[in-house]
Design an enzyme around this catalytic site. Structure first.
Site, PDB file in Angstrom:
ATOM      1  CD  GLU A   1      -2.952  -1.381   0.099  1.00  9.58           C
ATOM      2  OE1 GLU A   1      -2.999   0.255  -0.536  1.00  9.58           O
ATOM      3  OE2 GLU A   1      -3.639  -1.288  -0.497  1.00  9.58           O
TER       4      GLU A   1
ATOM      5  CB  THR B   1       3.781   4.251  -7.191  1.00  7.75           C
ATOM      6  OG1 THR B   1       4.489   4.999  -6.777  1.00  7.75           O
ATOM      7  CG2 THR B   1       4.368   3.399  -8.401  1.00  7.75           C
TER       8      THR B   1
ATOM      9  CG  LEU C   1       9.195   1.578  -6.372  1.00  8.31           C
ATOM     10  CD1 LEU C   1       8.734   1.471  -4.749  1.00  8.31           C
ATOM     11  CD2 LEU C   1       7.956   2.132  -7.307  1.00  8.31           C
TER      12      LEU C   1
ATOM     13  CE1 TYR D   1      -6.326   2.856   0.113  1.00  8.26           C
ATOM     14  CE2 TYR D   1      -4.099   2.715   0.342  1.00  8.26           C
ATOM     15  CZ  TYR D   1      -4.960   2.896  -0.136  1.00  8.26           C
ATOM     16  OH  TYR D   1      -4.855   1.890  -1.410  1.00  8.26           O
TER      17      TYR D   1
ATOM     18  CG  ASP E   1      -7.861   4.395  -2.706  1.00 12.50           C
ATOM     19  OD1 ASP E   1      -8.978   4.525  -3.459  1.00 12.50           O
ATOM     20  OD2 ASP E   1      -6.699   4.197  -3.962  1.00 12.50           O
TER      21      ASP E   1
END
Length: 366
Positions: free
Chosen positions: A46, A52, A89, A129, A147
């Site tokens: 998560e 991403t 990332l 979230y 989200d």
């Protein structure tokens, strides 16, 4: 009459849950973090999935879990290795917060991810979230995990015309999820909403004819599915001009510099660079002076080999790339290193500096 209306509402909600969850069980993608419900793996996935794409995350997730199979493995790892595992990332504050939080879990909770909203929400980097996702997916607790995907789906299904870019709007959707979530299958319910947003109820051109809950969707029946959700635009990105230099010594080693402990791309490594004044013609002598003033290194710029652009959510970097050499003031200290091309594999660099290195390698081949 009031009881009858409540019973009808319960039936409608139950039908929505059944249609959504049945579709998810049949159509869900095979993703590595879905192979079990390990809270640690759910947590890592998560955090990686924030801002991403799934396809991008999969190889990173597999490598990360291979390097750090358990919470204690990650808690005991040094930061340089953690950053290297995350390299590419972006949004590196995510992994620094994760690293800090798992240390707390290792020490305070004996390596077990807490399973209460209060305890899990107190961990660094765990917002509403992420907390809801871990609690519902890993522990089967009916907590909302809201989200962007979920807000888009529910804005259409329930015809919610609130601006999803406003932080206060999240409460509206969290309340909606609490009313709709399946208490028997909260994990499948929340994942199904996310999956629906990713595969069917997409930002543009939603595939309404393939939607398993089309019969429940107000926006579809009103013909306004492409008008929702309401989302105000962000502020424009700021452009920044930079100059970076690849410096080699007599042994062929390259000079790299560690960024500060706080701020953008904290603790990652880079080639020496300085920010330039925008909208002005900057001569090489001025750039060399900037290196002297900013980094206290006396550099001779030798060859301009090109320019790269790198885009952040709030910035656009335009980086002029040079080769160069040290005239004097050879840098010292833990923030500076001379490394061979092979040794560079051990250090975590931002994507922008991989672009610079590629530019340099292409230049040296020609």
């Amino acid at each position: 009459m009031e009881n009858e209306l409540k019973n009808i509402e319960k039936i409608v909600i139950k039908n929505f849950q059944d249609d959504l969850i049945t579709w998810f069980k049949e159509e869900q993608r095979e993703l590595p973090w879905r192979k079990d419900q390990d809270p640690y793996k759910v947590w890592v996935s998560e955090i990686m999935l924030q801002q991403t794409r799934v396809d991008t995350v999969i190889p990173y997730f597999n490598r990360f879990i291979q390097w750090f199979p358990t919470i204690n493995d990650l808690a005991n790892a040094n930061e340089d290795k953690v950053l290297k595992a995350w390299e590419g990332l972006g949004y590196y504050s995510r992994v620094r917060n994760l690293h800090s939080a798992v240390k707390e879990v290792s020490e305070r909770y004996n390596g077990q991810v807490p399973n209460t909203p209060k305890e899990i929400s107190n961990l660094k980097g765990v917002g509403p979230y992420t907390a809801g996702a871990i609690l519902s997916i890993a522990y089967g607790i009916p907590e909302p995990a809201v989200d962007g995907n979920v807000m888009r789906v529910l804005s259409r299904i329930l015809s919610i015309w609130e601006d999803i870019a406003k932080p206060s709007t999240r409460k509206v959707f969290e309340s909606a999820v609490r009313s709709l979530i399946s208490h028997e299958e909260p994990s499948n319910f929340n994942q199904a909403l996310m999956e629906l947003g990713a595969l069917i109820c997409t930002p543009t051109s939603p595939s309404c004819l393939l939607c398993p809950v089309r019969d429940h969707c107000h926006a579809f029946h009103e013909g306004v599915e492409t008008e929702l959700p309401i989302k105000s635009k962000k502020n424009a990105q700021r452009a920044v001009e930079l100059a970076a230099v690849i410096v080699k010594d007599e042994h062929g080693k390259i000079l790299i510099h560690k960024r500060p402990e706080t701020g953008l791309l904290a603790n990652l490594w880079e080639f020496p660079n300085v920010e330039l004044q925008q909208h002005f013609v900057v001569e090489r002598s001025q750039i060399a002076e900037s290196f002297q003033e900013t980094l206290d290194i006396n550099i001779k710029l030798e060859k301009g080999i090109g320019q790269i652009e790198h885009i952040f959510s709030h910035l656009i970097w335009n980086i002029r790339v040079y080769t160069g050499s040290i005239i004097s003031n050879k840098p010292e200290g833990n923030d500076w290193k001379w490394v061979s091309p092979a040794e560079m594999e051990d250090y975590a660099f931002p994507v922008s500096y991989h672009k610079i290195l590629k530019l340099y390698n292409d230049y040296t081949k020609n």
